[in-house]
Design a protein around this motif. Structure first.
Motif, PDB file in Angstrom:
ATOM      1  N   THR A 122       0.848  -1.197   0.000  1.00 30.70           N
ATOM      2  CA  THR A 122       0.000   0.000   0.000  1.00 30.70           C
ATOM      3  C   THR A 122       0.878   1.239   0.000  1.00 30.70           C
ATOM      4  OG1 THR A 122      -1.674  -1.193   1.258  1.00 30.70           O
ATOM      5  CG2 THR A 122      -1.840   1.210   1.211  1.00 30.70           C
ATOM      6  N   GLY A 123       1.928   1.213   0.826  1.00 34.51           N
ATOM      7  CA  GLY A 123       2.939   2.258   0.860  1.00 34.51           C
ATOM      8  C   GLY A 123       4.281   1.688   0.447  1.00 34.51           C
ATOM      9  N   VAL A 124       5.283   2.552   0.443  1.00 35.64           N
ATOM     10  CA  VAL A 124       6.632   2.184   0.021  1.00 35.64           C
ATOM     11  C   VAL A 124       7.616   2.709   1.058  1.00 35.64           C
ATOM     12  CG1 VAL A 124       8.399   2.484  -1.754  1.00 35.64           C
ATOM     13  CG2 VAL A 124       6.006   2.241  -2.418  1.00 35.64           C
ATOM     14  N   GLY A 125       8.606   1.904   1.429  1.00 30.88           N
ATOM     15  CA  GLY A 125       9.605   2.363   2.388  1.00 30.88           C
ATOM     16  C   GLY A 125      10.859   1.515   2.307  1.00 30.88           C
ATOM     17  N   MET A 126      11.871   1.930   3.066  1.00 32.57           N
ATOM     18  CA  MET A 126      13.132   1.198   3.061  1.00 32.57           C
ATOM     19  C   MET A 126      13.790   1.291   4.429  1.00 32.57           C
ATOM     20  SD  MET A 126      16.450   1.578   0.516  1.00 32.57           S
ATOM     21  CE  MET A 126      16.852   3.280   0.998  1.00 32.57           C
ATOM     22  N   GLY A 127      14.325   0.172   4.890  1.00 27.61           N
ATOM     23  CA  GLY A 127      15.159   0.138   6.075  1.00 27.61           C
ATOM     24  C   GLY A 127      16.583  -0.169   5.658  1.00 27.61           C
ATOM     25  N   ILE A 128      17.552   0.510   6.268  1.00 26.06           N
ATOM     26  CA  ILE A 128      18.945   0.404   5.847  1.00 26.06           C
ATOM     27  C   ILE A 128      19.803  -0.136   6.982  1.00 26.06           C
ATOM     28  CG2 ILE A 128      20.944   1.663   4.950  1.00 26.06           C
ATOM     29  CD1 ILE A 128      18.874   3.896   4.146  1.00 26.06           C
ATOM     30  N   ILE A 129      20.519  -1.216   6.742  1.00 23.79           N
ATOM     31  CA  ILE A 129      21.538  -1.698   7.666  1.00 23.79           C
ATOM     32  C   ILE A 129      22.891  -1.365   7.035  1.00 23.79           C
ATOM     33  CG2 ILE A 129      22.545  -3.674   8.851  1.00 23.79           C
ATOM     34  CD1 ILE A 129      19.765  -2.975   9.867  1.00 23.79           C
ATOM     35  N   ALA A 130      23.622  -0.470   7.681  1.00 24.00           N
ATOM     36  CA  ALA A 130      24.922  -0.016   7.179  1.00 24.00           C
ATOM     37  C   ALA A 130      25.996  -0.378   8.190  1.00 24.00           C
ATOM     38  CB  ALA A 130      24.912   1.496   6.938  1.00 24.00           C
ATOM     39  N   ASN A 131      26.970  -1.152   7.745  1.00 23.26           N
ATOM     40  CA  ASN A 131      28.052  -1.616   8.627  1.00 23.26           C
ATOM     41  C   ASN A 131      27.496  -2.269   9.888  1.00 23.26           C
ATOM     42  OD1 ASN A 131      30.020  -0.603   6.836  1.00 23.26           O
ATOM     43  ND2 ASN A 131      29.854   1.435   7.746  1.00 23.26           N
ATOM     44  N   GLY A 132      26.445  -3.056   9.703  1.00 23.42           N
ATOM     45  CA  GLY A 132      25.881  -3.836  10.795  1.00 23.42           C
ATOM     46  C   GLY A 132      24.920  -3.112  11.708  1.00 23.42           C
ATOM     47  N   ALA A 133      24.624  -1.841  11.433  1.00 19.73           N
ATOM     48  CA  ALA A 133      23.741  -1.065  12.310  1.00 19.73           C
ATOM     49  C   ALA A 133      22.656  -0.371  11.498  1.00 19.73           C
ATOM     50  CB  ALA A 133      24.544  -0.034  13.094  1.00 19.73           C
ATOM     51  N   LEU A 134      21.517  -0.125  12.142  1.00 22.18           N
ATOM     52  CA  LEU A 134      20.415   0.575  11.488  1.00 22.18           C
ATOM     53  C   LEU A 134      20.800   2.026  11.238  1.00 22.18           C
ATOM     54  CD1 LEU A 134      17.398   0.371  10.589  1.00 22.18           C
ATOM     55  CD2 LEU A 134      16.826   1.226  12.871  1.00 22.18           C
ATOM     56  N   LEU A 135      20.607   2.480  10.014  1.00 24.81           N
ATOM     57  CA  LEU A 135      20.889   3.867   9.648  1.00 24.81           C
ATOM     58  C   LEU A 135      19.591   4.662   9.720  1.00 24.81           C
ATOM     59  CD1 LEU A 135      22.987   5.913   8.524  1.00 24.81           C
ATOM     60  CD2 LEU A 135      22.245   5.223   6.231  1.00 24.81           C
ATOM     61  N   ARG A 136      19.586   5.704  10.560  1.00 28.37           N
ATOM     62  CA  ARG A 136      18.364   6.480  10.783  1.00 28.37           C
ATOM     63  C   ARG A 136      18.365   7.828  10.069  1.00 28.37           C
ATOM     64  NH1 ARG A 136      15.100   4.424  14.576  1.00 28.37           N
ATOM     65  NH2 ARG A 136      15.914   2.901  16.056  1.00 28.37           N
ATOM     66  N   GLY A 137      19.517   8.477   9.954  1.00 30.26           N
ATOM     67  CA  GLY A 137      19.557   9.817   9.396  1.00 30.26           C
ATOM     68  C   GLY A 137      19.343  10.871  10.458  1.00 30.26           C
ATOM     69  N   ALA A 138      19.438  12.139  10.061  1.00 34.02           N
ATOM     70  CA  ALA A 138      19.386  13.252  11.014  1.00 34.02           C
ATOM     71  C   ALA A 138      18.030  13.383  11.696  1.00 34.02           C
ATOM     72  CB  ALA A 138      19.724  14.567  10.298  1.00 34.02           C
ATOM     73  N   ARG A 139      16.960  13.089  10.999  1.00 34.17           N
ATOM     74  CA  ARG A 139      15.612  13.238  11.553  1.00 34.17           C
ATOM     75  C   ARG A 139      14.862  11.909  11.621  1.00 34.17           C
ATOM     76  NH1 ARG A 139      16.515  17.250   7.978  1.00 34.17           N
ATOM     77  NH2 ARG A 139      15.473  16.056   6.349  1.00 34.17           N
ATOM     78  N   GLY A 140      15.581  10.809  11.496  1.00 35.43           N
ATOM     79  CA  GLY A 140      14.924   9.506  11.523  1.00 35.43           C
ATOM     80  C   GLY A 140      14.278   9.133  10.209  1.00 35.43           C
ATOM     81  N   ALA A 141      14.563   9.877   9.141  1.00 34.05           N
ATOM     82  CA  ALA A 141      13.869   9.674   7.873  1.00 34.05           C
ATOM     83  C   ALA A 141      14.719   8.962   6.827  1.00 34.05           C
ATOM     84  CB  ALA A 141      13.390  11.019   7.315  1.00 34.05           C
ATOM     85  N   ALA A 142      15.882   8.439   7.207  1.00 30.49           N
ATOM     86  CA  ALA A 142      16.684   7.687   6.234  1.00 30.49           C
ATOM     87  C   ALA A 142      15.873   6.505   5.707  1.00 30.49           C
ATOM     88  CB  ALA A 142      17.983   7.203   6.883  1.00 30.49           C
TER      89      ALA A 142
END
Length: 393
Positions: free
Chosen positions: A221-241
């Motif tokens: 229904t929606g579209v999104g992505m979760g990123i694991i970078a160097n073994g850890a969750l990447l969130r970004g500056a505002r949690g919007a990565a």
């Protein structure tokens, strides 16, 4: 008789010893005190004291005895998985999946229900009712549960737990969901973006188990992505990565009609696929499931709609590859788990990028976020109860 002072452990030393014992039992499963001592290097007296305390407190339980060894048989212990329980909830625009898991991540009870369309506070009441129902099925009560992990669509502020953008869930961004839900239940609540949870689920027990850099792309229904970078969750500056719904692909990024949902989501989400199918002359499908059925029946309008969707997703994955260089892209969600679409994406990828990443369909289908929530819950329980991090075991 008093224990000699040289054998009395300080609270810190006892915590370290307990940590070592629990970590060993978690890693090895059923094990005797003798083998725990060999693996940890702790004295037999310390092991006996720690195991006795853990057994008395209900965290370890005897499950048999060794046999076939010289000397006396030894008692074998394992984690008492039912000693602590937690809840994982995956909130979607149309359905809610919830499960209770034990200390080892085993599912004790699970349920899926339609999402209350009124949103906002009504969802908190629905969560509470679901937990009560699950607890009854698990043979316990809601007040015995240790925590709740809630996965939600939208941009999550990691500092406050506030959901800032969730266009498919009415009213949820107008409340402090974590605080309201925690107050209602009387237990801690962790709120996380649902696709981040799906990525965590793949990292815990899925395709990402031994992969340090990968992306989980959810298509539905929606579209999104979760990123694991160097073994850890990447969130970004505002949690919007990872909010790839807003990639300027598949349409005009300046079109206000797609501004809230995002240009890319407006082009490849389930509603867009059905519009595309109708635009190509299709008439027999009113749901995405119908669309895939028509595709498999060889209907040309359905084939054209899915091929065009796959082409757009391939472009997005090529962009993801250029920015993140993931070893692996895992696809999930109600659409992303369909092999018909993924096979088409894999055909298009080499035509738009010289370095196409490996593509795998999620091992958990539409349960990936639910599994990820259980993984976070288990890790939190281990850490809170024993000072043991899951990745250390």
């Amino acid at each position: 008789m008093a224990i000699p002072s040289s054998l009395v452990q300080t609270p810190i030393a006892r915590k370290i010893s307990t940590n070592a014992v629990i970590r060993t039992v978690l890693a090895k499963g059923r094990i005797s005190r003798v083998d725990i001592a060999k693996l940890t290097g702790l004295s037999k007296q310390t092991i006996s004291d720690v195991v006795r305390d853990l057994e008395n407190d209900g965290w370890l339980k005897p499950v048999g005895q060794t046999d076939g060894r010289p000397g006396r048989n030894a008692i074998i212990y394992e984690i008492n998985a039912r000693a602590a329980l937690a809840v994982s909830i995956d909130l979607g625009g149309t359905k809610i999946a919830a499960a209770i898991c034990d200390l080892l991540g085993n599912v004790v009870a699970e349920i899926t229900v339609p999402t209350d369309p009124r949103g906002g506070p009504h969802l908190v009441n629905q969560f509470s009712d679901l937990i009560t129902q699950l607890a009854l099925a698990a043979g316990t009560t809601a007040d015995k549960l240790r925590l709740v992990v809630l996965g939600s669509p939208g941009v999550l502020d990691p500092a406050t737990g506030h959901i800032n953008v969730a266009p498919n869930i009415p009213g949820i961004d107008a409340m402090d969901l974590r605080q309201v839900f925690s107050d209602k239940m009387g237990i801690p609540v962790i709120v996380e973006n649902d696709v981040n949870l799906a990525a965590q689920g793949e990292r815990w027990r899925g395709h990402g188990l031994e992969v340090g850099n990968f992306a989980f792309v959810a298509l539905g229904t929606g579209v999104g992505m979760g990123i694991i970078a160097n073994g850890a969750l990447l969130r970004g500056a505002r949690g919007a990565a990872g909010e790839i719904a807003y990639l300027p692909l598949g349409g005009d990024a300046f079109d206000p009609g797609g501004f809230m949902l995002g240009t890319f989501e407006s082009a490849v989400g389930s509603a867009a696929m059905l519009r595309r199918y109708a635009g190509f002359g299709g008439r027999s499908a009113s749901t995405v499931a119908d669309l895939f059925a028509a595709f498999n029946a060889g209907e040309t309008s359905a084939i054209a709609a899915i091929e065009e969707t796959a082409r757009l997703v391939a472009v997005a994955i090529a962009a993801i590859g250029a920015m993140l260089d993931p070893e692996l892209v895992i696809t999930g969600g109600s659409i992303g788990a369909r092999p018909e679409l993924v096979n088409a994406i894999q055909r298009f990828l080499p035509r738009c990028t010289p370095y196409p990443p490996r593509i795998e369909i999620s091992r958990f289908g539409n349960r990936a976020a639910l599994i990820g929530g259980m993984g976070i819950a288990v890790e939190r329980m281990h850490d809170d109860l024993f000072g043991v991090k899951l990745q250390d075991t």
